[in-house]
Write a protein that holds these residues in place. Structure first.
Motif, short mmCIF file in Angstrom:
data_model
loop_
_atom_site.label_atom_id
_atom_site.label_comp_id
_atom_site.label_asym_id
_atom_site.label_seq_id
_atom_site.Cartn_x
_atom_site.Cartn_y
_atom_site.Cartn_z
N VAL A 31 0.85 -1.19 0.00
CA VAL A 31 0.00 0.00 0.00
C VAL A 31 0.88 1.24 0.00
CG1 VAL A 31 -1.66 1.36 1.32
CG2 VAL A 31 -1.92 -1.11 1.20
N SER A 32 0.56 2.18 -0.86
CA SER A 32 1.25 3.47 -0.91
C SER A 32 0.25 4.58 -0.67
CB SER A 32 1.91 3.68 -2.29
OG SER A 32 2.81 2.63 -2.59
N TRP A 33 0.69 5.61 0.04
CA TRP A 33 -0.17 6.77 0.29
C TRP A 33 0.42 7.99 -0.43
CZ3 TRP A 33 -4.79 7.07 2.87
CH2 TRP A 33 -5.18 5.95 3.63
N TYR A 34 -0.49 8.80 -0.97
CA TYR A 34 -0.10 10.00 -1.69
C TYR A 34 -0.95 11.17 -1.21
CZ TYR A 34 2.57 7.24 -5.07
OH TYR A 34 3.48 6.42 -5.66
N GLN A 35 -0.35 12.36 -1.25
CA GLN A 35 -1.06 13.61 -0.98
C GLN A 35 -1.12 14.39 -2.28
OE1 GLN A 35 0.92 17.18 0.60
NE2 GLN A 35 -0.39 17.00 2.41
N GLN A 36 -2.31 14.86 -2.65
CA GLN A 36 -2.44 15.63 -3.87
C GLN A 36 -3.10 16.97 -3.57
OE1 GLN A 36 -4.91 13.97 -7.01
NE2 GLN A 36 -3.75 15.05 -8.59
N ALA A 37 -2.33 18.03 -3.67
CA ALA A 37 -2.88 19.37 -3.53
C ALA A 37 -3.59 19.76 -4.82
CB ALA A 37 -1.76 20.36 -3.21
N LEU A 38 -4.47 20.71 -4.73
CA LEU A 38 -5.28 21.13 -5.87
C LEU A 38 -4.39 21.58 -7.02
CD1 LEU A 38 -8.28 21.47 -6.60
CD2 LEU A 38 -8.08 23.86 -5.90
N TYR A 95 -6.15 12.88 -0.26
CA TYR A 95 -5.23 11.83 0.15
C TYR A 95 -5.63 10.54 -0.56
CZ TYR A 95 -3.24 14.98 3.46
OH TYR A 95 -2.58 16.06 4.02
N LEU A 96 -4.68 10.00 -1.29
CA LEU A 96 -4.93 8.84 -2.13
C LEU A 96 -4.16 7.63 -1.63
CD1 LEU A 96 -4.53 10.74 -5.49
CD2 LEU A 96 -6.64 9.65 -4.74
N CYS A 97 -4.84 6.51 -1.62
CA CYS A 97 -4.23 5.24 -1.26
C CYS A 97 -4.16 4.40 -2.53
CB CYS A 97 -5.09 4.57 -0.20
SG CYS A 97 -4.78 2.83 0.06
N ALA A 98 -3.06 3.69 -2.71
CA ALA A 98 -2.90 2.83 -3.88
C ALA A 98 -2.34 1.50 -3.43
CB ALA A 98 -1.97 3.48 -4.91
N SER A 99 -2.88 0.43 -3.96
CA SER A 99 -2.33 -0.89 -3.63
C SER A 99 -1.72 -1.53 -4.86
CB SER A 99 -3.41 -1.80 -3.02
OG SER A 99 -4.34 -2.22 -4.00
N SER A 100 -0.81 -2.45 -4.61
CA SER A 100 -0.19 -3.20 -5.69
C SER A 100 0.19 -4.57 -5.14
CB SER A 100 1.03 -2.46 -6.25
OG SER A 100 1.94 -2.13 -5.22
N GLN A 101 0.58 -5.46 -6.04
CA GLN A 101 0.80 -6.85 -5.65
C GLN A 101 2.28 -7.16 -5.66
OE1 GLN A 101 -1.15 -9.64 -8.22
NE2 GLN A 101 -1.03 -11.29 -6.73
N ASN A 102 2.82 -7.54 -4.49
CA ASN A 102 4.21 -7.98 -4.41
C ASN A 102 5.18 -7.00 -5.07
OD1 ASN A 102 3.72 -10.35 -3.02
ND2 ASN A 102 3.36 -11.50 -4.89
N LEU A 103 5.03 -5.75 -4.72
CA LEU A 103 5.89 -4.71 -5.28
C LEU A 103 5.84 -4.69 -6.80
CD1 LEU A 103 8.97 -5.04 -2.91
CD2 LEU A 103 7.07 -3.45 -2.75
N ASP A 104 4.73 -5.24 -7.36
CA ASP A 104 4.51 -5.13 -8.80
C ASP A 104 4.35 -3.66 -9.13
OD1 ASP A 104 1.99 -6.34 -11.12
OD2 ASP A 104 4.06 -5.75 -11.41
N LYS A 105 4.42 -3.36 -10.37
CA LYS A 105 4.65 -1.98 -10.73
C LYS A 105 3.40 -1.12 -10.83
CE LYS A 105 8.64 -3.76 -11.07
NZ LYS A 105 9.55 -3.67 -9.90
N SER A 106 2.26 -1.72 -11.19
CA SER A 106 1.07 -0.91 -11.45
C SER A 106 0.34 -0.63 -10.15
CB SER A 106 0.14 -1.65 -12.43
OG SER A 106 0.83 -1.95 -13.62
N LEU A 107 -0.06 0.60 -9.96
CA LEU A 107 -0.78 1.01 -8.77
C LEU A 107 -2.28 1.07 -9.06
CD1 LEU A 107 1.52 3.95 -7.60
CD2 LEU A 107 1.52 1.60 -6.77
N PHE A 108 -3.06 0.57 -8.12
CA PHE A 108 -4.52 0.65 -8.20
C PHE A 108 -4.98 1.60 -7.11
CE2 PHE A 108 -5.54 -2.70 -11.24
CZ PHE A 108 -4.33 -3.35 -11.32
#
Lengths: 112, 112
Positions: B32-39, B89-102
């Motif tokens: 899981v990766s977390w991101y912050q996105q300002a306007l 605030y965006l959360c993204a998951s991926s599989q086994n450090l695979d490259k594509s983020l969902f």
């Protein structure tokens, strides 16, 4: 900090035309990805191109990568009104873990 | 296969308060990766969790912290909120450090 910079920042075209967006980045990468974001909500993964690839196609999308120039382009052919969105390039650095860093985005408007 | 879900969708807090945002990963994803996105900006990487351990961190102060649970869901905690923390605030998951983020649809945080 942003890794990539997209160009142009905004693009307005007529439905049926092609749209080209460019991305430049700064460091060595494992891969480069393109994402779409509608109305400031979640991003949708479009396509991934690895550092040893030069071109990749997916439906109406064509992505090129030039690692010597640290640049990529996304071409959307035969655009539709539904393609209206912000498009971001994102790079995975060659560091130890999967850190994906996003650019500043191109806002695409497709006019029906 | 369920997608990435985030809660709440919107949140209003006052300066100095603490907030917890939640994310459920896509089925089968352990990163899981977390991101912050300002306007008007691209998403900025906060940190990543892989198999319940922090696996990398962006340029964010220690008052941004996180957790990943055995079922791979995750929390983002922000203490001592500041006005500049207002963002998507965006959360993204991926599989086994695979490259594509969902990505999930995000939590819109407003700090007054």
């Amino acid at each position: 900090s942003q890794q990539g910079e997209e160009d142009p920042q905004a693009l307005s075209i007529q439905e049926g035309e092609n749209a080209t967006m460019n991305c430049s980045y700064k460091t060595s990468i494992n891969n480069l990805q393109w994402y779409r974001q509608n109305s400031g909500r979640g991003l949708v993964h479009l396509i991934l191109i690895r550092s040893n690839e030069r071109e990749k196609h997916s439906g109406r999308l064509r992505v090129t990568l030039d690692t010597s120039k640290k640049s990529s382009s996304l071409l959307i052919t035969a655009s539709r009104a539904a393609d209206t969105a912000s498009y971001f390039c994102a790079t995975e650095d060659t560091g130890g873990y999967q850190k994906v860093t996003f650019g500043t985005g191109t806002k695409l408007q497709v006019i029906p | 296969e369920t997608g990435v879900t985030q809660s709440p969708t919107h949140l209003i807090k006052t300066r100095g308060q603490q907030v917890t945002l939640r994310c459920s990963s896509q089925s089968g994803h352990n990163t899981v990766s977390w991101y912050q996105q300002a306007l008007g900006q691209g998403p900025q990487f906060i940190f990543q969790y892989y198999r319940e351990e922090e696996n990398g961190r962006g340029n964010f102060p220690p008052r941004f912290s996180g957790l990943q649970f055995p079922n791979y869901s995750s929390e983002l905690n922000v203490n001592a909120l500041e006005l500049d923390d207002s963002a998507l605030y965006l959360c993204a998951s991926s599989q086994n450090l695979d490259k594509s983020l969902f990505f999930g649809s995000g939590t819109q945080l407003s700090v007054l």
